[in-house]
Design an enzyme around this catalytic site. Structure first.
Site, PDB file in Angstrom:
ATOM      1  N   SER A   7       0.856  -1.177   0.000  1.00 25.11           N
ATOM      2  CA  SER A   7       0.000   0.000   0.000  1.00 25.11           C
ATOM      3  C   SER A   7       0.895   1.229   0.000  1.00 25.11           C
ATOM      4  O   SER A   7       2.058   1.154   0.415  1.00 25.11           O
ATOM      5  CB  SER A   7      -0.894   0.010   1.237  1.00 25.11           C
ATOM      6  OG  SER A   7      -1.608   1.227   1.353  1.00 25.11           O
ATOM      7  N   ARG A   8       0.353   2.356  -0.457  1.00 27.92           N
ATOM      8  CA  ARG A   8       1.042   3.636  -0.319  1.00 27.92           C
ATOM      9  C   ARG A   8       0.398   4.487   0.771  1.00 27.92           C
ATOM     10  O   ARG A   8       0.749   5.648   0.947  1.00 27.92           O
ATOM     11  CB  ARG A   8       1.038   4.381  -1.659  1.00 27.92           C
ATOM     12  CG  ARG A   8       1.963   3.754  -2.676  1.00 27.92           C
ATOM     13  CD  ARG A   8       2.041   4.555  -3.973  1.00 27.92           C
ATOM     14  NE  ARG A   8       3.024   3.972  -4.878  1.00 27.92           N
ATOM     15  CZ  ARG A   8       2.803   2.926  -5.657  1.00 27.92           C
ATOM     16  NH1 ARG A   8       1.601   2.356  -5.652  1.00 27.92           N
ATOM     17  NH2 ARG A   8       3.751   2.439  -6.435  1.00 27.92           N
ATOM     18  N   ASN A   9      -0.535   3.896   1.486  1.00 28.54           N
ATOM     19  CA  ASN A   9      -1.229   4.591   2.560  1.00 28.54           C
ATOM     20  C   ASN A   9      -0.399   4.472   3.839  1.00 28.54           C
ATOM     21  O   ASN A   9      -0.365   3.419   4.478  1.00 28.54           O
ATOM     22  CB  ASN A   9      -2.626   3.967   2.747  1.00 28.54           C
ATOM     23  CG  ASN A   9      -3.472   4.748   3.729  1.00 28.54           C
ATOM     24  OD1 ASN A   9      -2.965   5.362   4.664  1.00 28.54           O
ATOM     25  ND2 ASN A   9      -4.779   4.712   3.534  1.00 28.54           N
ATOM     26  N   ASN A  10       0.273   5.550   4.208  1.00 28.10           N
ATOM     27  CA  ASN A  10       1.138   5.513   5.385  1.00 28.10           C
ATOM     28  C   ASN A  10       0.360   5.260   6.665  1.00 28.10           C
ATOM     29  O   ASN A  10       0.918   4.763   7.644  1.00 28.10           O
ATOM     30  CB  ASN A  10       1.916   6.825   5.499  1.00 28.10           C
ATOM     31  CG  ASN A  10       3.014   6.935   4.464  1.00 28.10           C
ATOM     32  OD1 ASN A  10       3.664   5.944   4.127  1.00 28.10           O
ATOM     33  ND2 ASN A  10       3.235   8.133   3.943  1.00 28.10           N
ATOM     34  N   LYS A  12      -1.978   3.065   7.035  1.00 32.32           N
ATOM     35  CA  LYS A  12      -2.061   1.610   7.205  1.00 32.32           C
ATOM     36  C   LYS A  12      -0.750   1.067   7.754  1.00 32.32           C
ATOM     37  O   LYS A  12      -0.745   0.170   8.602  1.00 32.32           O
ATOM     38  CB  LYS A  12      -2.395   0.944   5.876  1.00 32.32           C
ATOM     39  CG  LYS A  12      -3.819   1.166   5.397  1.00 32.32           C
ATOM     40  CD  LYS A  12      -4.126   0.327   4.163  1.00 32.32           C
ATOM     41  CE  LYS A  12      -5.563   0.513   3.712  1.00 32.32           C
ATOM     42  NZ  LYS A  12      -5.914  -0.344   2.558  1.00 32.32           N
ATOM     43  N   ASP A  72      -7.434  -5.673   1.891  1.00 31.11           N
ATOM     44  CA  ASP A  72      -8.507  -5.112   1.075  1.00 31.11           C
ATOM     45  C   ASP A  72      -9.698  -4.955   1.998  1.00 31.11           C
ATOM     46  O   ASP A  72     -10.070  -5.902   2.712  1.00 31.11           O
ATOM     47  CB  ASP A  72      -8.853  -5.997  -0.121  1.00 31.11           C
ATOM     48  CG  ASP A  72      -9.645  -5.212  -1.162  1.00 31.11           C
ATOM     49  OD1 ASP A  72      -9.174  -4.138  -1.574  1.00 31.11           O
ATOM     50  OD2 ASP A  72     -10.736  -5.662  -1.559  1.00 31.11           O
ATOM     51  N   SER A  73     -10.228  -3.777   2.029  1.00 30.88           N
ATOM     52  CA  SER A  73     -11.288  -3.494   2.995  1.00 30.88           C
ATOM     53  C   SER A  73     -12.333  -2.595   2.385  1.00 30.88           C
ATOM     54  O   SER A  73     -12.123  -1.983   1.332  1.00 30.88           O
ATOM     55  CB  SER A  73     -10.691  -2.846   4.254  1.00 30.88           C
ATOM     56  OG  SER A  73      -9.980  -1.675   3.918  1.00 30.88           O
ATOM     57  N   TYR A 165     -14.284   6.335   4.945  1.00 30.06           N
ATOM     58  CA  TYR A 165     -15.622   6.650   5.442  1.00 30.06           C
ATOM     59  C   TYR A 165     -15.644   6.903   6.957  1.00 30.06           C
ATOM     60  O   TYR A 165     -16.722   7.040   7.543  1.00 30.06           O
ATOM     61  CB  TYR A 165     -16.584   5.506   5.115  1.00 30.06           C
ATOM     62  CG  TYR A 165     -16.770   5.269   3.630  1.00 30.06           C
ATOM     63  CD1 TYR A 165     -17.711   5.991   2.894  1.00 30.06           C
ATOM     64  CD2 TYR A 165     -15.992   4.330   2.958  1.00 30.06           C
ATOM     65  CE1 TYR A 165     -17.882   5.782   1.536  1.00 30.06           C
ATOM     66  CE2 TYR A 165     -16.150   4.113   1.596  1.00 30.06           C
ATOM     67  CZ  TYR A 165     -17.090   4.836   0.889  1.00 30.06           C
ATOM     68  OH  TYR A 165     -17.246   4.629  -0.461  1.00 30.06           O
ATOM     69  N   ASP A 166     -14.466   6.993   7.588  1.00 30.48           N
ATOM     70  CA  ASP A 166     -14.409   7.143   9.043  1.00 30.48           C
ATOM     71  C   ASP A 166     -15.242   8.310   9.581  1.00 30.48           C
ATOM     72  O   ASP A 166     -15.882   8.165  10.628  1.00 30.48           O
ATOM     73  CB  ASP A 166     -12.957   7.287   9.506  1.00 30.48           C
ATOM     74  CG  ASP A 166     -12.197   5.967   9.472  1.00 30.48           C
ATOM     75  OD1 ASP A 166     -12.829   4.929   9.181  1.00 30.48           O
ATOM     76  OD2 ASP A 166     -10.981   5.975   9.731  1.00 30.48           O
TER      77      ASP A 166
END
Length: 213
Positions: A7-10, A12, A72-73, A165-166
């Site tokens: 992932s590139r989402n830091n 995560k 994957d979420s 969506y948090d």
């Protein structure tokens, strides 16, 4: 041992680091896609969360030779019969446009009464080991974990934290608060991804004793 989080989402990456720290696991260096040479990524065309996570782990192992974890979420809304589901990140069309996704979801539920605004997050985390390492360590080549987080959808965004969506998701365990208003530690404790990642901790603990790739 270096482990790739595909992932590139830091956020995560930090989430998994917190889970490992809380469990006292050392000897694992987590890296993400920004830390390895760029490689072509297969389109996520899976029919469900586990299929998409496997696409990402297969790419990571093949291209980097590292143990690879992929998540994957998505959000499943009762009134929308489980959608957006695997389409959560691109519900409004463009991948990763959280603001547009949230606006569309609110519009779709604008006439839905509170008692029918139930929803839950789902996370499937897959860990894939290079075959040679799995054989050497006496481990499986793949581990799959799944977590869920139940709540309802708010009528407007609340909070500045989290992502996706948090700001709209009101966890059942925290009445009146959105997931975006929780501390990172509380979110790890409750969240779908935190629950799934926690199931991988024993595997990562075992890997930490094997040595570096």
């Amino acid at each position: 041992m270096r482990v790739l989080v595909a992932s590139r989402n830091n956020k995560k990456l930090r989430e998994l680091n917190r889970v490992l720290d809380a469990a006292g696991v050392t000897g694992i260096e987590l890296v993400n896609l920004s830390d390895v040479p760029e490689y072509p990524e297969t389109l996520e065309t899976g029919a469900d969360f586990v299929d998409n996570a496997r696409i990402k782990t297969a790419d990571g192992v093949r291209e980097t030779g590292l143990v690879t974890i992929a998540d994957d979420s998505g959000l499943a809304v009762d009134e929308l019969r489980g959608m957006p589901g695997v389409l959560s990140a691109r519900w409004a069309g463009a991948h990763g446009d959280d603001a547009a996704n949230n606006r569309l979801l609110l519009a779709q539920l604008s006439d839905t009464p509170d008692e029918r605004r139930g929803a839950h997050y789902v996370s499937v985390c897959v860990m894939q080991l290079p075959e040679e390492l799995a054989v050497t360590a006496g481990m499986e080549t793949e581990y799959v974990a799944e977590g869920a987080w139940h709540g309802t959808i708010a009528r407007e965004e609340q909070g500045e934290g989290g992502f996706g969506y948090d700001p709209l998701f009101l966890p059942a365990e925290e009445p009146g608060k959105s997931a975006a208003e929780l501390s990172p530690e509380r979110k790890d404790e409750l969240s779908h991804r935190g629950k799934a990642l926690a199931q991988l901790v024993p595997v990562l603990r075992r890997l930490s004793t094997v040595g570096s790739n």
